[in-house]
Design a protein around this motif. Structure first.
Motif, PDB file in Angstrom:
ATOM      1  N   GLU A   1       8.601  21.557   3.034  1.00 49.36           N
ATOM      2  CA  GLU A   1       9.589  22.510   3.543  1.00 49.36           C
ATOM      3  C   GLU A   1      10.845  21.808   4.048  1.00 49.36           C
ATOM      4  O   GLU A   1      11.895  22.434   4.201  1.00 49.36           O
ATOM      5  CB  GLU A   1       8.978  23.354   4.660  1.00 49.36           C
ATOM      6  N   LEU A   2      10.743  20.514   4.294  1.00 48.00           N
ATOM      7  CA  LEU A   2      11.925  19.737   4.713  1.00 48.00           C
ATOM      8  C   LEU A   2      12.736  19.244   3.515  1.00 48.00           C
ATOM      9  O   LEU A   2      13.827  18.689   3.697  1.00 48.00           O
ATOM     10  CB  LEU A   2      11.488  18.535   5.559  1.00 48.00           C
ATOM     11  N   GLY A   3      12.180  19.420   2.307  1.00 51.69           N
ATOM     12  CA  GLY A   3      12.854  18.906   1.114  1.00 51.69           C
ATOM     13  C   GLY A   3      12.812  17.396   1.045  1.00 51.69           C
ATOM     14  O   GLY A   3      13.778  16.758   0.606  1.00 51.69           O
ATOM     15  N   ALA A   4      11.692  16.814   1.475  1.00 54.12           N
ATOM     16  CA  ALA A   4      11.588  15.358   1.535  1.00 54.12           C
ATOM     17  C   ALA A   4      10.162  14.916   1.235  1.00 54.12           C
ATOM     18  O   ALA A   4       9.230  15.731   1.189  1.00 54.12           O
ATOM     19  CB  ALA A   4      12.022  14.851   2.906  1.00 54.12           C
ATOM     20  N   SER A   5       9.988  13.622   1.012  1.00 52.27           N
ATOM     21  CA  SER A   5       8.676  13.002   0.819  1.00 52.27           C
ATOM     22  C   SER A   5       8.525  11.865   1.814  1.00 52.27           C
ATOM     23  O   SER A   5       9.504  11.153   2.116  1.00 52.27           O
ATOM     24  CB  SER A   5       8.534  12.460  -0.606  1.00 52.27           C
TER      25      SER A   5
END
Length: 628
Positions: free
Chosen positions: A477-481
């Protein structure tokens, strides 16, 4: 001279097709790049920052392609002159002066260049939209980028093509002017008695360029080792040495050929002996045929090896520099938003130091503004999560109101400096520390409170097991890995920043595709001119298969000689690169991507062999007259 040149082109148009194709393709590719670059520079005035990497990439592409074009066009014209030795000698016999011969060759080349430029413009009109689409789809340009057609870059490229042709043909025309009238009486197509292929103005330029390239490597290694970490800059050092070896090819190819054909000389094979004598007695023709393969192999081995080695050095340095447990990287987008970072900070036990790219302007004493590129971060947490190569000051003093600068700022710890962040107001900061050479990172680091919230290209993370698990669960949901330290370090060397590895592969790919086409053209040109030799072999009792096999073996030897010279040039390049990189990253080692390197080398050799085989097979079916 103009009428004679036009008549020659009409009568011997087949002999000039290869030169025309090389010119048209070279002009077409460069014009294609010029149209796309012009669109990036002038077509989107409000979005120039987003296209900076694209412009740099296209500039490098044009330069590398132009580099290949100069040598390939020069080799095709040289081969044309060599194949016309008797014709030019007859021209001298009927009273033409050396200056007239040279003028005729130049006029022929310029007429071909004019036709090639027109064909190149047509190619660019089709190729420019395709290239823009490829750049946008591969992430090397924004998705909204489109090309617009403008006459200005086309005119400039055509003028450059004419100048490039004049430069390329200058050596061939000078050699044509030295042909003696008595050479019209020789039946042999080999080099004239007393000829010294390794002693010419070309060799002198090659030696000079070799010295310049070696001095450049020495200066970079001793004074500016950080330049070796920037592929778009250091590639010109690599290409300079490849160019030097290409210019020295007539002098270097003979000892290589003697070595490669030595087993045949001792074995007593008829075909082997024939191949050895043909390649050695026709050294100039052999060198001209070798050049496209040498350029292709030299560029691919040197540039691919350098990219892999620089990437490996960046990975090593990144792993040594990072103290954080994890790194948060964007997924599905170019950056992590400031809002997403705020949500990540609210997870209990998670501490974050973002790396938000930014630029600042610094006004010097003379009133001139210098631009620097770096990162805005959480100063105190960044200091705890990283280890930079400090040469002055300490990261313990880094906080709001402070800045860490690289040594190119020429400042010391404790000094005050006024900077203007991109889109912000001037702010006066204190230099907390000065860092030295680095294979990664920016020109400065300052606290995010001095720039305002910004999207981050990555964020260092310290978190315990439960906190890390919670962050990983919410990373989508943060648009990150969330990557571990080892996983992130492995990606650093392969990261694409518009002019990074992927961009450089595109640059190299354009030049190599052109070079591969030039290999086919040159080998077809060389094999077509050997129809008389094939006819003589058939009259002496050789079968069609044996005649073709002799020419095929010759092309194999030529390809092998080119590979040897290209490998030698690349080895010197790698030695210079490592000498510089180890000054920045002591753990740097040579890393060559053997799969693509061998693929490029095998493709070059295979194209040469196939072109020779098919052309020789067709030529042996239509015997040539024994007298001209």
């Amino acid at each position: 001279m103009l009428s004679i040149a036009m008549s020659t082109l009409r009568e011997r148009w087949v002999a000039f097709v290869v030169s025309l194709v090389a010119l048209a393709l070279g002009v077409g590719i460069i014009a294609t790049i010029a149209l796309v670059m012009n669109s990036a520079l002038t077509g989107f005035p409000g979005q120039r920052a987003a296209l900076t990497g694209t412009v740099v990439l296209l500039s490098v592409s044009a330069g590398v392609t132009g580099f290949a074009t100069v040598f390939i066009v020069a080799s095709t014209f040289a081969l044309t002159v060599i194949q016309r030795t008797r014709e030019l000698a007859l021209f001298r016999l009927i009273g033409a002066t050396p200056q007239q011969v040279r003028r005729m060759i130049v006029i022929e080349a310029l007429l071909l260049a004019a036709i090639g430029c027109v064909a190149g413009v047509v190619i660019s009109l089709v190729g420019a939209p395709v290239l823009a689409s490829v750049l946008a789809s591969s992430g090397l340009a924004p998705s909204w980028f489109e090309v617009s057609i403008s006459p200005v870059p086309l005119v400039l490229v055509c003028l450059g093509g004419m100048g490039l042709t004049a430069l390329s043909v200058s050596v061939a025309s000078r050699r044509a002017a030295t042909i003696r009238p008595t050479q019209s009486l020789r039946e042999s197509a080999g080099d004239p008695p007393g000829a010294r292929p390794g002693r010419s103005a070309r060799t002198g330029w090659g030696v000079a360029l070799l010295l310049i390239s070696l001095m450049g490597m020495g200066v970079v290694a001793a004074v500016l080792p950080e330049l070796a970490t920037v592929p778009v800059v250091y590639l010109w050092v690599l290409l300079t040495l490849v160019a030097a070896v290409a210019l020295l090819a007539p002098a270097l190819v003979l000892p290589v050929l003697r070595l490669l054909t030595l087993p045949w000389a001792r074995g007593g094979s008829a075909i082997g002996t024939l191949v050895r004598e043909n390649t050695l007695t026709m050294a100039r023709r052999t060198a001209a045929t070798t050049l496209p393969i040498l350029i292709t192999a030299g560029m691919s081995i040197s540039l691919l090896g350098a990219l892999e080695t620089i990437g490996h050095a960046q990975s090593v340095e990144a792993g040594e520099r990072l103290r954080a447990d994890y790194v948060l990287v964007p997924e599905g987008g170019p950056a992590i938003s400031a809002e997403a970072l705020d949500r990540a900070r609210k997870i209990p036990g998670v501490r974050i130091a973002p790396l938000a790219p930014t630029t600042v302007q610094v006004t010097g004493e003379a009133g001139l503004a210098d631009g620097f590129w770096g990162y805005a971060t959480d100063a105190q947490r960044f200091a705890a999560m990283t280890s930079l190569p400090l040469i002055d000051g300490t990261l313990e003093d880094f906080g709001p109101g402070g800045i860490v600068v690289s040594d190119i700022w020429e400042l010391g710890a404790g000094q005050r400096v006024t900077v203007t962040p991109d889109g912000g107001k001037p702010v006066q900061l204190t230099v907390a520390a000065v860092v030295g050479d680095s294979a990664g990172g920016g020109d400065f680091y300052l606290d995010v409170s001095d720039t305002g919230p910004r999207p981050a290209e990555a964020a260092y993370v310290q978190a315990g097991g439960e906190a890390a698990a919670a962050l990983r669960e919410r990373s989508g949901e943060l648009g990150a890995s969330l990557l571990t330290k080892a996983e992130w370090a492995a990606t650093v060397g392969n990261s694409d920043q518009g002019t990074g590895v992927i961009g450089m592969l595109v640059t190299l790919g354009i030049a190599i595709v052109y070079s591969c086409i030039a290999i086919v053209n040159t080998m077809v040109m060389a094999a077509t001119a050997r129809r008389r030799d094939l006819t003589l072999l058939r009259l002496l009792g050789a079968t069609s298969r044996q005649a073709v096999a002799a020419l095929l073996a010759e092309s194999v030897v030529i390809a092998a000689a080119a590979m040897v010279l290209a490998t030698a040039a690349s080895a010197i390049n790698f030695a210079g690169l490592l000498a510089a990189l180890t000054q920045v990253v002591p753990g740097a080692t040579l890393a060559v991507p053997w799969a693509p390197v061998l693929a490029f080398a095998a493709t070059s050799a295979l194209l040469a062999i196939l072109a020779t085989t098919l052309t020789a097979t067709a030529a042996v079916r239509t015997p040539a007259p024994l007298s001209e």
